[in-house]
Design a protein around this motif. Structure first.
Motif, PDB file in Angstrom:
ATOM      1  N   ALA A 129      38.868  68.510  34.617  1.00 13.87           N
ATOM      2  CA  ALA A 129      37.566  69.170  34.561  1.00 13.87           C
ATOM      3  C   ALA A 129      36.864  69.149  35.909  1.00 13.87           C
ATOM      4  CB  ALA A 129      36.695  68.502  33.502  1.00 13.87           C
ATOM      5  N   ALA A 130      37.194  68.165  36.742  1.00 10.87           N
ATOM      6  CA  ALA A 130      36.505  68.013  38.026  1.00 10.87           C
ATOM      7  C   ALA A 130      36.692  69.203  38.955  1.00 10.87           C
ATOM      8  CB  ALA A 130      36.976  66.735  38.719  1.00 10.87           C
ATOM      9  N   ALA A 131      37.693  70.030  38.726  1.00  9.71           N
ATOM     10  CA  ALA A 131      37.892  71.193  39.598  1.00  9.71           C
ATOM     11  C   ALA A 131      36.650  72.071  39.620  1.00  9.71           C
ATOM     12  CB  ALA A 131      39.110  71.992  39.145  1.00  9.71           C
ATOM     13  N   GLY A 132      35.991  72.227  38.468  1.00  9.96           N
ATOM     14  CA  GLY A 132      34.827  73.100  38.426  1.00  9.96           C
ATOM     15  C   GLY A 132      33.547  72.447  37.969  1.00  9.96           C
ATOM     16  N   ASP A 133      33.573  71.151  37.705  1.00  6.22           N
ATOM     17  CA  ASP A 133      32.449  70.451  37.097  1.00  6.22           C
ATOM     18  C   ASP A 133      31.926  69.381  38.046  1.00  6.22           C
ATOM     19  OD1 ASP A 133      30.766  68.795  35.599  1.00  6.22           O
ATOM     20  OD2 ASP A 133      31.938  68.999  33.775  1.00  6.22           O
ATOM     21  N   ALA A 134      30.721  69.588  38.572  1.00  2.64           N
ATOM     22  CA  ALA A 134      30.138  68.636  39.514  1.00  2.64           C
ATOM     23  C   ALA A 134      29.898  67.286  38.858  1.00  2.64           C
ATOM     24  CB  ALA A 134      28.835  69.188  40.086  1.00  2.64           C
TER      25      ALA A 134
END
Length: 254
Positions: A129-134
């Motif tokens: 999820a970290a690819a697009g989630d700050a």
């Protein structure tokens, strides 16, 4: 040529490989420890990051290692040392496995191991999820620094990670550094290795390093830097720089 920044003009050579959450600039605060008359450092940006942001994939550990060796060739470096942080530590080890005769010394900083990461389903989902989630990125960074840094610094690290990398590259590198496994090729590696962990790093702990790096490389040294987590070059650049330059400086002249 892969994007990179050069520091210094000395006869000792070292390639510096950054981690998942930043580009070559992560090493900037520690550069004063490296005498420019003694060292020439090449701070490389992986494909999809920083000075290599516009370069296409593959975005994986094998390509980072191949690009590092190609950069050394283009710089005319027959022998060199390596510093690799986190994901870059795994890539630096891959370089050493591929070309052990060329690598003088390897400093792995809070590094990912050569084997697959033993993530459970929830942890793997968070990292994906970290690819697009700050928020996911901040949670990962907070955990790896024991939540001891200032809120402003966490915001800066998260914002910087988005600015310094492409989302598709960030996502693909996770699958590679967490899933690739070349641990069976590491046995017998005849390269001096030091593994540096931060005392406050809850992700890459001294115990984890002992069961991976140290168990597989009996001659490897474990160093623990007090008061820091996963980003020692940012959290205490003077202490990190002194350790890094001092340990690499024990090697042979390039």
């Amino acid at each position: 040529m892969i994007g990179h920044r050069l520091h210094g003009r000395g006869p000792r050579h070292a390639l510096l490989l950054h981690g998942w959450f930043g580009d070559h600039g992560v090493y900037g605060p520690a550069l004063p420890a490296f005498d420019p008359e003694t060292w020439t450092l090449a701070l490389m940006d992986q494909r999809g990051y920083g000075l290599s942001r516009d370069q296409g994939g593959p975005f994986d550990i094998a390509t980072i290692a191949a690009d590092a060796l190609d950069l050394a060739d283009r710089l005319g470096w027959e022998r060199f040392s390596l510093i690799g942080h986190s994901m870059g530590g795994k890539a630096a080890l891959r370089v050493a496995v591929a070309a052990p005769a060329r690598v003088e010394r390897l400093l792995a900083v809070t590094p990912v191991w050569a084997g697959a990461a033993p993530f459970d389903a929830a942890t793997r989902a968070l990292f994906r999820a970290a690819a697009g989630d700050a928020g996911a990125r901040e949670g990962i960074i907070r955990h790896s620094t024991s939540d001891l840094l200032s809120p402003d610094l966490y915001r800066e690290l998260v914002a910087g990670s988005f600015a310094q990398s492409r989302e598709d590259a960030f996502a693909a590198y996770f699958e590679s550094w967490s899933g690739d496994d070349f641990a069976d090729r590491v046995a017998g590696l005849d390269v001096p290795v030091a593994v540096l962990v931060g005392e406050q790093d809850l992700a890459i702990t001294a115990d984890l390093v002992r069961t991976t790096w140290i168990a597989a490389l009996p001659a490897a040294e474990l160093r623990v830097l007090a008061g820091v987590g996963h980003y020692p070059m940012l959290e205490d650049p003077a202490a990190f720089g002194a350790l890094a330059a001092g340990w690499l400086g024990e090697g042979r002249t390039a």
